[in-house]
Design a protein around this motif. Structure first.
Motif, short mmCIF file in Angstrom:
data_model
loop_
_atom_site.label_atom_id
_atom_site.label_comp_id
_atom_site.label_asym_id
_atom_site.label_seq_id
_atom_site.Cartn_x
_atom_site.Cartn_y
_atom_site.Cartn_z
N ALA B 68 0.83 -1.21 0.00
CA ALA B 68 0.00 0.00 0.00
C ALA B 68 0.86 1.26 0.00
CB ALA B 68 -0.93 -0.01 1.21
N ALA B 69 2.07 1.16 0.59
CA ALA B 69 2.92 2.35 0.74
C ALA B 69 3.61 2.75 -0.56
CB ALA B 69 3.94 2.12 1.84
N GLY B 70 3.97 1.78 -1.40
CA GLY B 70 4.61 2.14 -2.67
C GLY B 70 5.71 1.18 -3.08
N PRO B 71 6.24 1.38 -4.30
CA PRO B 71 7.21 0.45 -4.88
C PRO B 71 8.49 0.29 -4.06
CG PRO B 71 6.47 2.05 -6.51
CD PRO B 71 5.92 2.49 -5.20
#
Lengths: 131, 147
Positions: B68-71
């Motif tokens: 959910a936070a990012g790559p």
């Protein structure tokens, strides 16, 4: 020997039904069974999800977790899983941890942490699904 | 007697025939108990695997939160899970999960009132242990093919 005294109009069975020493009857025991039965198909689905996601990229993983059916199944898994974990660990603590205060603090920690982890996991799934 | 912290301890206070107070013997403890019986061994393993799986879910939550936070944060989880320690953790968790699941089915069967007699209990216990090995290897076999 003195006769047992009865000073209630309720029958002995009526007074203990659903209560017992824990004041919640068999609720805890029964919920462990309900959650375990629910977790059986969800676990098999999760193993399948792991096969799909093995070696998947960030975008592919995001698409899979965010897909409507998968997101709902993830949320169901998270709900039943952490309910089962909190109640299962509670059983272990109640069996082994003495005295009362230490046991209570352990139970606070378990319930609090299970709730926190469940919320983080559920929020993450929703964020993946809606962004 | 020292201060009793647990109400149960009161039931261990007894008297000899000469009147002296003694602590009555408790039921057999770890030193005196054969831990390798099918009944007790599979029972305590169910608890241990349950606890281990609960701890293992921390990585599951980490994985979801990172997704959910990012790559960048997701790359961190992927790095851990594909490291030697990560693979070892996942393999252990697979075995733990299958044991707890299969023995859980055994417990549900008992809850339904079936399979309590000793020969059946030994057979189902062996089936759980062998099943855990087979399913763990099978899961990794399919997992590596799917990779």
């Amino acid at each position: 020997m003195s006769k047992p005294e009865v000073n209630s109009l309720r029958s002995p069975l009526g007074r203990v039904r659903g209560l017992g020493s824990a004041k919640s009857g068999t609720h805890h025991w029964w919920m462990m069974r309900v959650t375990s039965v629910a977790l059986l198909p969800l676990f098999l689905w999760f193993v399948y999800a792991c096969f799909v996601l093995a070696g998947a990229s960030y975008a592919e993983t995001k698409a899979f977790v965010g897909a409507p059916v998968n997101a709902v199944l993830f949320l169901l898994l998270i709900g039943f899983l952490f309910h089962h974990i909190a109640n299962g660990l509670q059983e272990v603590v109640e069996d082994y941890v003495r005295p009362e205060l230490k046991r209570m603090l352990w139970l606070f920690a378990i319930k609090g942490l299970s709730g926190l982890l469940a919320m983080i996991a559920a929020f993450s799934v929703l964020r993946v699904a809606f962004t | 007697m020292s201060e009793a912290l647990d109400p149960r301890e009161a039931t261990y206070v007894g008297r000899r025939t000469d009147g002296t107070i003694i602590k009555r013997p408790m039921s057999p403890h770890l030193q005196a108990y054969d831990m390798l019986q099918m009944s007790s061994a599979t029972s305590i393993t169910h608890r241990i695997t349950g606890g281990a799986w609960a701890v293992g879910t921390l990585v599951f939550v980490w994985w979801l939160a990172a997704l959910a936070a990012g790559p960048e944060s997701f790359a961190n989880v992927q790095w851990f899970l594909s490291s030697f320690l990560g693979i070892l953790f996942l393999f252990g968790l697979t075995a733990v999960a299958w044991y707890h699941t299969l023995n859980g089915i055994r417990h549900l069967n008992w809850d339904a009132g079936r399979g309590f007699d000793l020969p059946t209990m030994y057979r189902s216990g062996r089936a759980v242990v062998i099943g855990t090995g087979v399913m763990t290897v099978l899961t990794w076999f399919i997992g590596i093919i799917a990779w």
